[in-house]
Design an enzyme around this catalytic site. Structure first.
Site, PDB file in Angstrom:
ATOM      1  N   HIS A  18     -61.195 -19.185  81.146  1.00  0.00           N
ATOM      2  CA  HIS A  18     -61.059 -20.566  80.658  1.00  0.00           C
ATOM      3  C   HIS A  18     -61.979 -21.470  81.470  1.00  0.00           C
ATOM      4  O   HIS A  18     -62.668 -20.992  82.387  1.00  0.00           O
ATOM      5  CB  HIS A  18     -59.592 -21.018  80.703  1.00  0.00           C
ATOM      6  CG  HIS A  18     -58.933 -20.914  82.054  1.00  0.00           C
ATOM      7  ND1 HIS A  18     -59.417 -21.556  83.181  1.00  0.00           N
ATOM      8  CD2 HIS A  18     -57.835 -20.218  82.467  1.00  0.00           C
ATOM      9  CE1 HIS A  18     -58.625 -21.292  84.204  1.00  0.00           C
ATOM     10  NE2 HIS A  18     -57.675 -20.466  83.812  1.00  0.00           N
ATOM     11  N   HIS A  21     -61.941 -21.258  85.350  1.00  0.00           N
ATOM     12  CA  HIS A  21     -62.746 -20.164  85.919  1.00  0.00           C
ATOM     13  C   HIS A  21     -64.229 -20.510  85.842  1.00  0.00           C
ATOM     14  O   HIS A  21     -65.002 -20.244  86.753  1.00  0.00           O
ATOM     15  CB  HIS A  21     -62.537 -18.856  85.131  1.00  0.00           C
ATOM     16  CG  HIS A  21     -61.126 -18.358  85.097  1.00  0.00           C
ATOM     17  ND1 HIS A  21     -60.455 -18.126  83.916  1.00  0.00           N
ATOM     18  CD2 HIS A  21     -60.272 -18.046  86.082  1.00  0.00           C
ATOM     19  CE1 HIS A  21     -59.244 -17.680  84.186  1.00  0.00           C
ATOM     20  NE2 HIS A  21     -59.103 -17.620  85.503  1.00  0.00           N
ATOM     21  N   CYS A 126     -43.556 -13.533  93.884  1.00  0.00           N
ATOM     22  CA  CYS A 126     -44.009 -14.256  92.677  1.00  0.00           C
ATOM     23  C   CYS A 126     -45.168 -13.488  92.067  1.00  0.00           C
ATOM     24  O   CYS A 126     -46.208 -13.307  92.714  1.00  0.00           O
ATOM     25  CB  CYS A 126     -44.441 -15.676  93.021  1.00  0.00           C
ATOM     26  SG  CYS A 126     -45.249 -16.472  91.601  1.00  0.00           S
ATOM     27  N   CYS A 129     -48.487 -15.559  91.721  1.00  0.00           N
ATOM     28  CA  CYS A 129     -49.275 -15.654  92.958  1.00  0.00           C
ATOM     29  C   CYS A 129     -49.676 -14.284  93.481  1.00  0.00           C
ATOM     30  O   CYS A 129     -50.541 -14.192  94.340  1.00  0.00           O
ATOM     31  CB  CYS A 129     -48.480 -16.313  94.077  1.00  0.00           C
ATOM     32  SG  CYS A 129     -47.947 -17.987  93.781  1.00  0.00           S
ATOM     33  N   CYS A 144     -41.120 -20.904  92.120  1.00  0.00           N
ATOM     34  CA  CYS A 144     -42.434 -20.965  92.755  1.00  0.00           C
ATOM     35  C   CYS A 144     -43.042 -22.319  92.392  1.00  0.00           C
ATOM     36  O   CYS A 144     -43.113 -22.663  91.214  1.00  0.00           O
ATOM     37  CB  CYS A 144     -43.328 -19.832  92.242  1.00  0.00           C
ATOM     38  SG  CYS A 144     -45.080 -20.146  92.550  1.00  0.00           S
ATOM     39  N   HIS A 147     -46.149 -21.766  89.933  1.00  0.00           N
ATOM     40  CA  HIS A 147     -45.974 -21.134  88.620  1.00  0.00           C
ATOM     41  C   HIS A 147     -44.675 -21.513  87.914  1.00  0.00           C
ATOM     42  O   HIS A 147     -44.447 -21.109  86.778  1.00  0.00           O
ATOM     43  CB  HIS A 147     -46.099 -19.602  88.759  1.00  0.00           C
ATOM     44  CG  HIS A 147     -47.480 -19.196  89.185  1.00  0.00           C
ATOM     45  ND1 HIS A 147     -47.826 -19.040  90.501  1.00  0.00           N
ATOM     46  CD2 HIS A 147     -48.598 -18.986  88.470  1.00  0.00           C
ATOM     47  CE1 HIS A 147     -49.112 -18.726  90.579  1.00  0.00           C
ATOM     48  NE2 HIS A 147     -49.604 -18.691  89.369  1.00  0.00           N
ATOM     49  N   LYS A 298     -52.408 -30.412  83.256  1.00  0.00           N
ATOM     50  CA  LYS A 298     -52.678 -29.079  83.782  1.00  0.00           C
ATOM     51  C   LYS A 298     -52.903 -28.129  82.602  1.00  0.00           C
ATOM     52  O   LYS A 298     -52.192 -28.208  81.605  1.00  0.00           O
ATOM     53  CB  LYS A 298     -51.471 -28.639  84.615  1.00  0.00           C
ATOM     54  CG  LYS A 298     -51.776 -27.430  85.444  1.00  0.00           C
ATOM     55  CD  LYS A 298     -50.677 -27.101  86.434  1.00  0.00           C
ATOM     56  CE  LYS A 298     -51.017 -25.738  87.017  1.00  0.00           C
ATOM     57  NZ  LYS A 298     -50.045 -25.210  87.913  1.00  0.00           N
ATOM     58  N   LYS A 301     -50.879 -22.022  79.262  1.00  0.00           N
ATOM     59  CA  LYS A 301     -50.640 -21.365  77.973  1.00  0.00           C
ATOM     60  C   LYS A 301     -49.512 -22.059  77.229  1.00  0.00           C
ATOM     61  O   LYS A 301     -49.576 -22.261  76.025  1.00  0.00           O
ATOM     62  CB  LYS A 301     -50.266 -19.890  78.200  1.00  0.00           C
ATOM     63  CG  LYS A 301     -51.493 -19.020  78.357  1.00  0.00           C
ATOM     64  CD  LYS A 301     -51.134 -17.555  78.288  1.00  0.00           C
ATOM     65  CE  LYS A 301     -52.312 -16.726  78.744  1.00  0.00           C
ATOM     66  NZ  LYS A 301     -51.951 -15.508  79.435  1.00  0.00           N
TER      67      LYS A 301
HETATM   68  N1  MSP Z   1     -57.656 -12.905  91.600  1.00  0.00           N
HETATM   69  C1  MSP Z   1     -57.383 -14.040  92.395  1.00  0.00           C
HETATM   70  C2  MSP Z   1     -58.541 -14.327  93.341  1.00  0.00           C
HETATM   71  C3  MSP Z   1     -58.917 -13.205  94.253  1.00  0.00           C
HETATM   72  S1  MSP Z   1     -60.300 -13.611  95.228  1.00  0.00           S
HETATM   73  C4  MSP Z   1     -60.413 -12.352  96.302  1.00  0.00           C
HETATM   74  C5  MSP Z   1     -57.157 -15.270  91.505  1.00  0.00           C
HETATM   75  N2  MSP Z   1     -57.577 -15.152  90.229  1.00  0.00           N
HETATM   76  S2  MSP Z   1     -57.437 -16.311  89.129  1.00  0.00           S
HETATM   77  O1  MSP Z   1     -58.002 -15.757  87.933  1.00  0.00           O
HETATM   78  O2  MSP Z   1     -56.106 -16.781  89.078  1.00  0.00           O
HETATM   79  O3  MSP Z   1     -58.320 -17.494  89.629  1.00  0.00           O
HETATM   80  C6  MSP Z   1     -59.687 -17.287  89.892  1.00  0.00           C
HETATM   81  C7  MSP Z   1     -60.323 -18.557  90.399  1.00  0.00           C
HETATM   82  O4  MSP Z   1     -60.274 -19.532  89.365  1.00  0.00           O
HETATM   83  C8  MSP Z   1     -59.593 -19.139  91.613  1.00  0.00           C
HETATM   84  O5  MSP Z   1     -60.513 -19.589  92.585  1.00  0.00           O
HETATM   85  C9  MSP Z   1     -58.833 -20.296  91.015  1.00  0.00           C
HETATM   86  O6  MSP Z   1     -58.644 -21.346  91.911  1.00  0.00           O
HETATM   87  C10 MSP Z   1     -59.770 -20.726  89.901  1.00  0.00           C
HETATM   88  N3  MSP Z   1     -59.069 -21.469  88.877  1.00  0.00           N
HETATM   89  C11 MSP Z   1     -58.083 -21.039  88.043  1.00  0.00           C
HETATM   90  N4  MSP Z   1     -57.676 -22.090  87.270  1.00  0.00           N
HETATM   91  C12 MSP Z   1     -58.397 -23.196  87.596  1.00  0.00           C
HETATM   92  C13 MSP Z   1     -58.483 -24.505  87.100  1.00  0.00           C
HETATM   93  N5  MSP Z   1     -57.704 -24.969  86.160  1.00  0.00           N
HETATM   94  N6  MSP Z   1     -59.445 -25.301  87.631  1.00  0.00           N
HETATM   95  C14 MSP Z   1     -60.330 -24.862  88.568  1.00  0.00           C
HETATM   96  N7  MSP Z   1     -60.252 -23.636  89.055  1.00  0.00           N
HETATM   97  C15 MSP Z   1     -59.230 -22.824  88.667  1.00  0.00           C
HETATM   98  O7  MSP Z   1     -56.655 -16.271  91.998  1.00  0.00           O
END
Ligand code: MSP
Length: 520
Positions: A18, A21, A126, A129, A144, A147, A298, A301
């Site tokens: 999304h 990411h 969790c 997390c 949590c 979440h 925020k 889903k």
């Molecule tokens: N798999 C772990 C990270 C392991 S690193 C050794 C994880 N994955 S995640 O898919 O949940 O998130 C990946 C990255 O995307 C994280 O840095 C997270 O902060 C970022 N983001 C997820 N949602 C986000 C937003 N809504 N806005 C900005 N960044 C966000 O955590």
């Protein structure tokens, strides 16, 4: 600067990418591209985090194997980064055989040297997390805080890592290196968390978590997903506890590791502790960016407001991702939360990229063609009143990048564009031409075009396609390093003909933009 190694967080593959990411990958790609303008050797790592209970559960819900889920979704992440021109050096998947092997080796080394020990434990886990939570961190309803779900009570015999052994060393390191955690205001949070840190469980019982890397020599346990995930930053370079590769020796420690603020604890406490235990240097900087909300809410889903980055490109018929990259990268000051809204996106990129920057180039080149048949004469070169500001901006942009202030650097570029526009407005080359002051008119145009080359160079990390189009029309070599930039870029002779002038960015609501995107 000899090398620059930078990494992103690796994304969980329980869903598709999304724009949160995407925000992180775009920021990191911009930093990587900026440093290619300052050094010859940039290594940019990204990838996917594929083990753990979260993936196991999602796969079960879909009636497919975890590996099938990972393969399907990892490809979606790769496709999205391709569409966004995120030009990584390597994409690591934690299910890569080489990675799995080294993670086992790391685990065993820590076990052998006594940093990992076995212990019976009951805790609150969790899944969101992928970690045990401290009861005092739960909400009043026992959920949590991130979440909003009730953690599971887990009672297992696990392996534990002696995090407490490294507590004082990490606190000392953070205090002695105020630029380790970026932005600096987050360091205090980390120090507070460190105060009551406990040893952490670094394995899960196979009976509960099957989708993980096996602990070598103990079939009943799988390695905790965060040890597995964090290690990617070194396994991707060919780290080996016995015999690390030349690539590893060359690139480690990382120059910057880009992550979201939600996973700062893992990167500024657990990761440094693992590295200290392995006797490896710590990364130079951990950049914790803020979160992206959608229309100020925020993304989730359950709210149904999750936006995929490619859907934005499609809905605006964008030929390339530059506008989206620019918008995301400038959406928030360093470390702060940003927001995405369709309206704001359209307004901002129309104003900055089409009206200010694109039009300036277009108008100036058109005047050069109209008054001089596209020819730059030697007498057009003289004192350039914009030169000082332009070269000063290069320095300011570099300083911002040294502090990972990507949005702030973007604003400086915009301000240079504004100054150039104002200069055109003030000097009115069309009036000079009418008054037949042709040398002065030519000087104004060339002064602007000389600065447009600097603008193309500075905007390149954000908007590589637009920058290339600008450079082509200016006959400017975009691979010029930032330190080699001068204010004298335009060559004498015929620069351009009428038919080669092309708008570098069309307003999003213009009919032309619609047509040109549909053509491709
Ligand atoms: N798999 C772990 C990270 C392991 S690193 C050794 C994880 N994955 S995640 O898919 O949940 O998130 C990946 C990255 O995307 C994280 O840095 C997270 O902060 C970022 N983001 C997820 N949602 C986000 C937003 N809504 N806005 C900005 N960044 C966000 O955590």
């Amino acid at each position: 600067m000899e090398k620059f190694y930078l990494t992103t967080a690796i994304d969980y593959v329980n869903g598709a990418p999304h724009i949160g990411h995407a925000y992180e990958k775009i920021l990191t790609d911009i930093i990587a591209r900026h440093y290619t303008q300052r050094c010859d050797d940039v290594f940019f790592l990204t990838g996917t985090d594929e083990h753990g209970i979260k993936i196991q559960k999602t796969a079960a819900e879909k009636g497919i194997t975890p590996k099938e889920l990972c393969d399907e979704n990892a490809q979606k992440f790769k496709d999205a980064w391709k569409a966004l021109d995120v030009d990584y050096t390597k994409f690591i998947r934690t299910t890569d055989e080489e990675h799995e092997k080294i993670v086992q080796q790391i685990f065993n080394k820590l076990l052998e040297q006594g940093d990992i020990y076995k212990h019976s434990y009951e805790g609150l886990y969790c899944t969101g997390c992928e970690c045990f939570l401290n009861p005092k961190d739960l909400t009043e309803d026992g959920l949590c805080p991130d979440h909003r779900k009730k953690p599971e009570v887990v009672s297992e015999e696990n392996y534990f890592f002696k995090l407490t052994k490294y507590k004082d060393a990490i606190i000392k390191y953070i205090k002695e290196h105020p630029d380790f955690i970026v932005p600096e205001f987050r360091a205090n949070e980390v120090i507070n968390q460190l105060e009551d840190i406990q040893d952490i469980s670094v394995s899960r019982a196979k009976s509960n978590v099957q989708w993980g890397i096996d602990v070598l020599g103990d079939e009943e346990q799988s390695i905790y997903v965060w040890i597995d995930a964090l290690s990617n930053y070194i396994t991707a370079l060919g780290y080996d506890t016995e015999n690390p590769s030349e690539t590893f020796k060359k690139y480690w420690p990382a120059d910057v590791q880009v992550i979201g603020k939600d996973i700062l604890k893992f990167h500024s406490i657990y990761w440094p502790a693992f590295l200290m235990a392995l006797n490896l240097p710590l990364p130079k900087h951990i950049l914790a960016h803020g979160w992206i909300t959608i229309d100020e809410s925020k993304m989730s889903k359950s709210l149904g407001n999750v936006i995929s980055p490619t859907s934005v490109l499609e809905s605006f018929n964008l030929e390339h991702p530059d506008a989206f990259r620019y918008y995301m990268a400038t959406s928030a000051p360093c470390g702060r939360d940003g927001n995405y809204s369709d309206e704001d996106f359209k307004e901002k990129v129309n104003a900055h990229l089409a009206n200010s920057m694109g039009n300036l180039l277009n108008r100036t080149l058109s005047m050069l063609v109209k008054y001089f048949d596209g020819e730059v004469k030697p007498e057009f070169k003289g004192e350039n009143p914009l030169a000082k500001k332009a070269l000063g901006t290069v320095q300011i942009v570099k300083n911002h990048f040294d502090n990972f202030e990507i949005a702030e650097a973007g604003l400086e570029i915009t301000s240079l564009v504004d100054a150039a526009n104002k200069y055109v407005q003030d000097t009115a080359p069309w009036t000079l031409a009418k008054e037949e002051k042709m040398t002065e008119c030519g000087q104004v145009l060339v002064n602007v075009l000389d600065v447009m080359c600097i603008i193309a160079s500075l905007i390149y990390p954000y908007c590589p396609n637009i920058a290339r189009d600008m450079a082509r029309q200016l006959s400017f070599d975009l691979s010029t390093k930032l330190d080699d930039l001068t204010a004298d870029n335009i060559k004498y002779g015929k620069l351009i003909s009428k038919e080669d002038i092309k708008p570098v960015f069309l307003r999003l609501d213009s009919e032309l933009a619609d047509k040109s995107a549909k053509k491709s």
